[in-house]
Design a protein around this motif. Structure first.
Motif, PDB file in Angstrom:
ATOM      1  N   LEU A   9       2.578  15.329   6.917  1.00  0.00           N
ATOM      2  CA  LEU A   9       1.605  15.570   7.264  1.00  0.00           C
ATOM      3  C   LEU A   9       0.642  15.851   6.825  1.00  0.00           C
ATOM      4  CD1 LEU A   9       1.457  15.201  11.031  1.00  0.00           C
ATOM      5  CD2 LEU A   9       1.120  13.148   9.453  1.00  0.00           C
ATOM      6  N   LYS A  10       0.452  17.260   6.227  1.00  0.00           N
ATOM      7  CA  LYS A  10       0.051  18.576   4.948  1.00  0.00           C
ATOM      8  C   LYS A  10       0.073  17.033   4.078  1.00  0.00           C
ATOM      9  CE  LYS A  10      -0.247  22.836   7.123  1.00  0.00           C
ATOM     10  NZ  LYS A  10       0.541  23.715   7.296  1.00  0.00           N
ATOM     11  N   GLU A  11       1.569  16.342   2.851  1.00  0.00           N
ATOM     12  CA  GLU A  11       1.640  15.989   2.032  1.00  0.00           C
ATOM     13  C   GLU A  11       1.096  14.960   1.747  1.00  0.00           C
ATOM     14  OE1 GLU A  11       4.951  14.638  -0.665  1.00  0.00           O
ATOM     15  OE2 GLU A  11       6.225  15.755   1.266  1.00  0.00           O
ATOM     16  N   ALA A  12       0.642  13.901   3.241  1.00  0.00           N
ATOM     17  CA  ALA A  12       0.143  12.898   3.343  1.00  0.00           C
ATOM     18  C   ALA A  12      -1.487  13.134   3.092  1.00  0.00           C
ATOM     19  CB  ALA A  12       0.243  12.296   4.914  1.00  0.00           C
ATOM     20  N   ILE A  13      -2.057  13.578   3.849  1.00  0.00           N
ATOM     21  CA  ILE A  13      -3.634  14.046   3.451  1.00  0.00           C
ATOM     22  C   ILE A  13      -3.776  14.745   2.325  1.00  0.00           C
ATOM     23  CG2 ILE A  13      -5.254  15.707   4.380  1.00  0.00           C
ATOM     24  CD1 ILE A  13      -3.767  15.939   7.030  1.00  0.00           C
ATOM     25  N   SER A  14      -3.033  15.511   1.447  1.00  0.00           N
ATOM     26  CA  SER A  14      -3.334  15.805   0.642  1.00  0.00           C
ATOM     27  C   SER A  14      -2.908  14.499  -0.754  1.00  0.00           C
ATOM     28  CB  SER A  14      -1.954  17.246  -0.144  1.00  0.00           C
ATOM     29  OG  SER A  14      -2.150  17.183  -1.506  1.00  0.00           O
ATOM     30  N   PHE A  15      -2.162  14.096  -0.909  1.00  0.00           N
ATOM     31  CA  PHE A  15      -1.431  12.268  -0.848  1.00  0.00           C
ATOM     32  C   PHE A  15      -2.351  12.255  -1.470  1.00  0.00           C
ATOM     33  CE2 PHE A  15      -0.384   8.502  -2.659  1.00  0.00           C
ATOM     34  CZ  PHE A  15       0.327   8.673  -3.902  1.00  0.00           C
ATOM     35  N   ALA A  16      -3.430  11.290  -0.224  1.00  0.00           N
ATOM     36  CA  ALA A  16      -4.273  10.660   0.209  1.00  0.00           C
ATOM     37  C   ALA A  16      -5.559  10.843  -0.516  1.00  0.00           C
ATOM     38  CB  ALA A  16      -4.377  10.314   1.986  1.00  0.00           C
ATOM     39  N   ASP A  17      -5.865  12.377   0.122  1.00  0.00           N
ATOM     40  CA  ASP A  17      -7.455  12.452  -0.557  1.00  0.00           C
ATOM     41  C   ASP A  17      -7.434  12.236  -2.245  1.00  0.00           C
ATOM     42  OD1 ASP A  17      -8.306  12.677   2.000  1.00  0.00           O
ATOM     43  OD2 ASP A  17      -7.739  15.333   1.694  1.00  0.00           O
ATOM     44  N   ALA A  18      -6.401  12.660  -2.445  1.00  0.00           N
ATOM     45  CA  ALA A  18      -6.298  12.818  -3.817  1.00  0.00           C
ATOM     46  C   ALA A  18      -6.731  11.230  -4.597  1.00  0.00           C
ATOM     47  CB  ALA A  18      -4.903  13.435  -5.123  1.00  0.00           C
ATOM     48  N   HIS A  39      -8.858   7.113   2.760  1.00  0.00           N
ATOM     49  CA  HIS A  39      -9.512   7.764   3.433  1.00  0.00           C
ATOM     50  C   HIS A  39      -9.151   7.307   4.955  1.00  0.00           C
ATOM     51  CE1 HIS A  39     -11.320   8.823   0.223  1.00  0.00           C
ATOM     52  NE2 HIS A  39     -12.268   7.591   0.521  1.00  0.00           N
ATOM     53  N   GLN A  40      -8.418   5.913   4.985  1.00  0.00           N
ATOM     54  CA  GLN A  40      -8.012   5.235   5.976  1.00  0.00           C
ATOM     55  C   GLN A  40      -6.622   6.337   6.272  1.00  0.00           C
ATOM     56  OE1 GLN A  40      -7.109   1.568   7.158  1.00  0.00           O
ATOM     57  NE2 GLN A  40      -7.669   1.829   9.507  1.00  0.00           N
ATOM     58  N   VAL A  41      -5.455   6.543   5.084  1.00  0.00           N
ATOM     59  CA  VAL A  41      -4.856   7.387   5.768  1.00  0.00           C
ATOM     60  C   VAL A  41      -4.449   8.909   6.172  1.00  0.00           C
ATOM     61  CG1 VAL A  41      -2.308   8.475   5.101  1.00  0.00           C
ATOM     62  CG2 VAL A  41      -3.056   5.821   4.654  1.00  0.00           C
ATOM     63  N   SER A  42      -5.649   9.363   5.091  1.00  0.00           N
ATOM     64  CA  SER A  42      -5.835  10.528   5.062  1.00  0.00           C
ATOM     65  C   SER A  42      -6.614  11.430   6.384  1.00  0.00           C
ATOM     66  CB  SER A  42      -7.185  10.719   4.175  1.00  0.00           C
ATOM     67  OG  SER A  42      -7.871  12.165   4.224  1.00  0.00           O
ATOM     68  N   PHE A  43      -8.077  10.116   7.152  1.00  0.00           N
ATOM     69  CA  PHE A  43      -7.798  10.646   8.855  1.00  0.00           C
ATOM     70  C   PHE A  43      -6.750  10.412   9.918  1.00  0.00           C
ATOM     71  CE2 PHE A  43      -9.639   8.848  12.691  1.00  0.00           C
ATOM     72  CZ  PHE A  43     -10.232   9.244  13.166  1.00  0.00           C
TER      73      PHE A  43
END
Length: 409
Positions: free
Chosen positions: A344-353, A357-361
């Motif tokens: 999930l942390k990797e998902a947030i980092s990748f989605a933000d980069a 945004h929807q995936v990051s949220f």
């Protein structure tokens, strides 16, 4: 006004040289090449062939797993082969727009569809003009740009009506009904769709009837009547010859099966898509959904197999972000909390980069919930609801379709 301003705005908001940035930059490069051909009326000056090389280099900078790479390559090849912008090139651009639409890059999709609309003279190619304007209307609707959507549908209706294109007129009506549905006016949407279904049937326009049935199925799902949605979707499927359109219907049906708790039927439908989908975007999404279902049904071996398969796939940014999200959520369901946190942390980092945004949220929400779950707790999964016999008929049809698809693979 600067052409394709939305592309420049999007690039400016992204992390430079990220996967998504390279994809958007390549798309802009192709559109500017199309502009160059359009402005000269024929092939560009030989001295500017360096521009073609630059565009190809930009496309090659897209990851091999990103389906947009192949779509843009096709546009470039068609442009350079023909030395002019004709219907084939415009259809290739529509395919690029639809790829953006699928990945929810709606503002970019609007720009691409609008470009095709401006390139097309309705008196010479009414169908292409209507197709492009309907595509603008749909992408704008999904983006919440109601005025742009309404204007595009109005223009498409005028062209179709003026030229006596009944199929085009009815197709526009389906788009307008979808706008009512998105705004929450379900009775008005249903009235329009039911009228289109009757007219399409009476005028022997099965493809239009299928499009209306597909939207009617989506409307039923909006109402929470997933059984009705599945029944209507299956009816639409029987009237749909185009493989790409069939994939979209099957994807929606799979989602409705999942909502009803019919995971075996959902799994069958996703397996069909994974084996037979016309687009890699759809087949990858089906595999991601199969991984999610395996976690929901406490099938760790199947989950791990799908996760390994996807880990070795060259996924585009949109699919990679969703893969990481569902991987983390699946790990959580299976009680692998440390691995879930990492994913999930990797998902947030990748989605933000990559500005997804929807995936990051969703990943941030899942991570916050994960920290509140006692180590031994697994999410509650509701049992399947009672299902009418007519839906069981569709369930059996999906099973048969899966057996046929797997046998042919």
């Amino acid at each position: 006004m600067i052409r394709h301003q939305v592309y420049f705005d999007t690039l400016g908001s992204m992390q430079e040289d990220s996967a998504s940035w390279r994809t958007v930059f390549a798309g802009l490069s192709v559109l500017r090449l199309v502009d160059a051909y359009t402005d000269t009326g024929s092939s560009i000056d030989p001295a500017n062939w360096a521009q073609v090389h630059s565009v190809r280099t930009a496309i090659e900078g897209i990851g091999e797993g990103d389906p947009v790479r192949g779509v843009l390559t096709n546009v470039l090849d068609e442009v350079t082969k023909r030395g002019m912008i004709d219907e084939t090139v415009s259809r290739a651009l529509l395919a690029y727009g639809r790829a953006l639409d699928y990945e929810a890059a709606w503002s970019l999709a609007i720009d691409v569809f609008a470009t095709v609309s401006k390139l097309t003279r309705p008196e010479k190619n009414a169908k292409l003009a209507v197709d492009a304007l309907v595509a603008v209307g749909g992408a704008a609707r999904r983006n919440g740009d109601w005025d742009i959507s309404a204007r595009a549908y109005s223009q498409a209706a005028y062209i179709a009506d003026t030229l006596g294109d009944r199929q085009g007129v009815l197709t526009v009506q389906v788009g307008i009904a979808n706008s009512y549905m998105n705004k929450g006016n379900l009775p008005q949407a249903q009235a329009i769709l039911d009228d289109v279904r009757v007219q399409a049937r009476d005028q022997e326009l099965p493809e239009v009837q299928a499009v209306a049935l597909h939207s009617r199925a989506a409307l039923a799902a909006h109402k929470g009547d997933h059984s009705e949605g599945i029944k209507l979707g299956h009816e639409a499927l029987s009237l749909t010859p185009n493989p790409t359109d069939r994939d979209l219907i099957l994807g929606d049906m799979a989602g409705m099966f999942t909502m009803l708790g019919l995971h075996d039927a959902a799994r069958d439908t996703h397996l069909v898509l994974a084996a037979t989908a016309q687009s890699k975007m759809v087949s990858c999404q089906a595999t991601i959904n199969l991984m999610e279902l395996a976690a929901m049904d406490d099938m760790p071996d199947a989950f791990d197999n799908y996760a390994r398969q996807l880990a070795h796939e060259a996924l585009g940014p949109w699919h990679r972000a969703h893969y990481l999200l569902y991987l983390g959520e699946g790990m959580s369901r299976l009680g692998r909390l440390e691995a879930a946190q990492e994913s999930l942390k990797e998902a947030i980092s990748f989605a933000d980069a990559n500005m997804i945004h929807q995936v990051s949220f969703k990943a941030q929400t899942a991570l916050a919930s994960l920290r509140k779950i006692p180590p031994s707790t697994k999410p509650f999964v509701a049992p399947p609801a009672w299902i009418p016999e007519e839906i069981n008929t569709v369930v059996r049809a999906m099973s048969d379709l899966r057996k046929t698809a797997v046998a042919a693979a």
